[in-house]
Design a protein around this motif. Structure first.
Motif, PDB file in Angstrom:
ATOM      1  N   GLN A  72      69.720  33.420 -22.858  1.00 26.00           N
ATOM      2  CA  GLN A  72      69.133  32.120 -22.506  1.00 26.00           C
ATOM      3  C   GLN A  72      70.194  31.016 -22.545  1.00 26.00           C
ATOM      4  OE1 GLN A  72      65.975  30.868 -25.102  1.00 26.00           O
ATOM      5  NE2 GLN A  72      65.079  29.557 -23.556  1.00 26.00           N
ATOM      6  N   ALA A  73      71.048  31.031 -23.553  1.00 25.87           N
ATOM      7  CA  ALA A  73      72.112  30.025 -23.663  1.00 25.87           C
ATOM      8  C   ALA A  73      73.099  30.157 -22.503  1.00 25.87           C
ATOM      9  CB  ALA A  73      72.831  30.169 -24.998  1.00 25.87           C
ATOM     10  N   SER A  74      73.406  31.389 -22.123  1.00 21.54           N
ATOM     11  CA  SER A  74      74.335  31.613 -21.007  1.00 21.54           C
ATOM     12  C   SER A  74      73.759  31.088 -19.705  1.00 21.54           C
ATOM     13  CB  SER A  74      74.651  33.104 -20.869  1.00 21.54           C
ATOM     14  OG  SER A  74      75.318  33.567 -22.004  1.00 21.54           O
ATOM     15  N   LEU A  75      72.499  31.395 -19.455  1.00 20.03           N
ATOM     16  CA  LEU A  75      71.863  30.923 -18.219  1.00 20.03           C
ATOM     17  C   LEU A  75      71.814  29.401 -18.165  1.00 20.03           C
ATOM     18  CD1 LEU A  75      68.924  33.472 -17.923  1.00 20.03           C
ATOM     19  CD2 LEU A  75      70.964  33.338 -16.484  1.00 20.03           C
ATOM     20  N   ARG A  76      71.529  28.784 -19.300  1.00 12.83           N
ATOM     21  CA  ARG A  76      71.475  27.318 -19.335  1.00 12.83           C
ATOM     22  C   ARG A  76      72.860  26.723 -19.097  1.00 12.83           C
ATOM     23  NH1 ARG A  76      69.039  23.307 -23.965  1.00 12.83           N
ATOM     24  NH2 ARG A  76      69.576  21.403 -22.852  1.00 12.83           N
ATOM     25  N   ALA A  77      73.893  27.315 -19.693  1.00 12.16           N
ATOM     26  CA  ALA A  77      75.261  26.819 -19.515  1.00 12.16           C
ATOM     27  C   ALA A  77      75.691  26.920 -18.055  1.00 12.16           C
ATOM     28  CB  ALA A  77      76.225  27.583 -20.413  1.00 12.16           C
ATOM     29  N   VAL A  78      75.364  28.027 -17.412  1.00 11.88           N
ATOM     30  CA  VAL A  78      75.709  28.198 -15.994  1.00 11.88           C
ATOM     31  C   VAL A  78      74.960  27.172 -15.155  1.00 11.88           C
ATOM     32  CG1 VAL A  78      75.484  29.743 -14.000  1.00 11.88           C
ATOM     33  CG2 VAL A  78      76.370  30.622 -16.164  1.00 11.88           C
ATOM     34  N   SER A  79      73.681  26.993 -15.424  1.00  8.06           N
ATOM     35  CA  SER A  79      72.869  26.043 -14.672  1.00  8.06           C
ATOM     36  C   SER A  79      73.408  24.616 -14.816  1.00  8.06           C
ATOM     37  CB  SER A  79      71.428  26.113 -15.164  1.00  8.06           C
ATOM     38  OG  SER A  79      70.645  25.157 -14.516  1.00  8.06           O
ATOM     39  N   GLU A  80      73.717  24.225 -16.034  1.00  7.96           N
ATOM     40  CA  GLU A  80      74.223  22.869 -16.260  1.00  7.96           C
ATOM     41  C   GLU A  80      75.611  22.670 -15.654  1.00  7.96           C
ATOM     42  OE1 GLU A  80      73.793  21.611 -20.304  1.00  7.96           O
ATOM     43  OE2 GLU A  80      71.662  22.056 -20.328  1.00  7.96           O
ATOM     44  N   SER A  81      76.448  23.702 -15.708  1.00  5.41           N
ATOM     45  CA  SER A  81      77.783  23.610 -15.108  1.00  5.41           C
ATOM     46  C   SER A  81      77.678  23.415 -13.603  1.00  5.41           C
ATOM     47  CB  SER A  81      78.600  24.865 -15.414  1.00  5.41           C
ATOM     48  OG  SER A  81      78.838  24.970 -16.796  1.00  5.41           O
ATOM     49  N   ARG A  82      76.801  24.181 -12.982  1.00  2.98           N
ATOM     50  CA  ARG A  82      76.614  24.050 -11.537  1.00  2.98           C
ATOM     51  C   ARG A  82      76.057  22.674 -11.185  1.00  2.98           C
ATOM     52  NH1 ARG A  82      73.655  28.881  -8.934  1.00  2.98           N
ATOM     53  NH2 ARG A  82      74.361  27.810  -7.073  1.00  2.98           N
TER      54      ARG A  82
END
Length: 65
Positions: free
Chosen positions: A18-28
């Motif tokens: 979940q943390a990884s998906l959120r980090a990718v989403s926010e980075s994009r």
């Protein structure tokens, strides 16, 4: 507070995912290029959504065979 050893592995894996998906989403959202591990490949996702395979058949050193 519980020790990490006392928390089931499935819970830790779900939290990390979940943390990884959120980090990718926010980075994009910030317009940054991100590199992710997808289906045995390292894939770079550019801000415009374009996907580029960086390494095909990547052997993730963190995974057990």
């Amino acid at each position: 507070m519980k020790k990490t050893e006392d928390i089931p592995a499935e819970v830790l894996q779900a939290a990390a995912r979940q943390a990884s998906l959120r980090a990718v989403s926010e980075s994009r959202a910030l317009g940054l290029t991100v590199t992710v591990y997808e289906n045995g490949k390292l894939v770079r996702i550019h801000a415009n959504g374009q996907r580029e395979v960086v390494i095909d058949q990547y052997q993730n050193p963190g995974r057990k065979a």
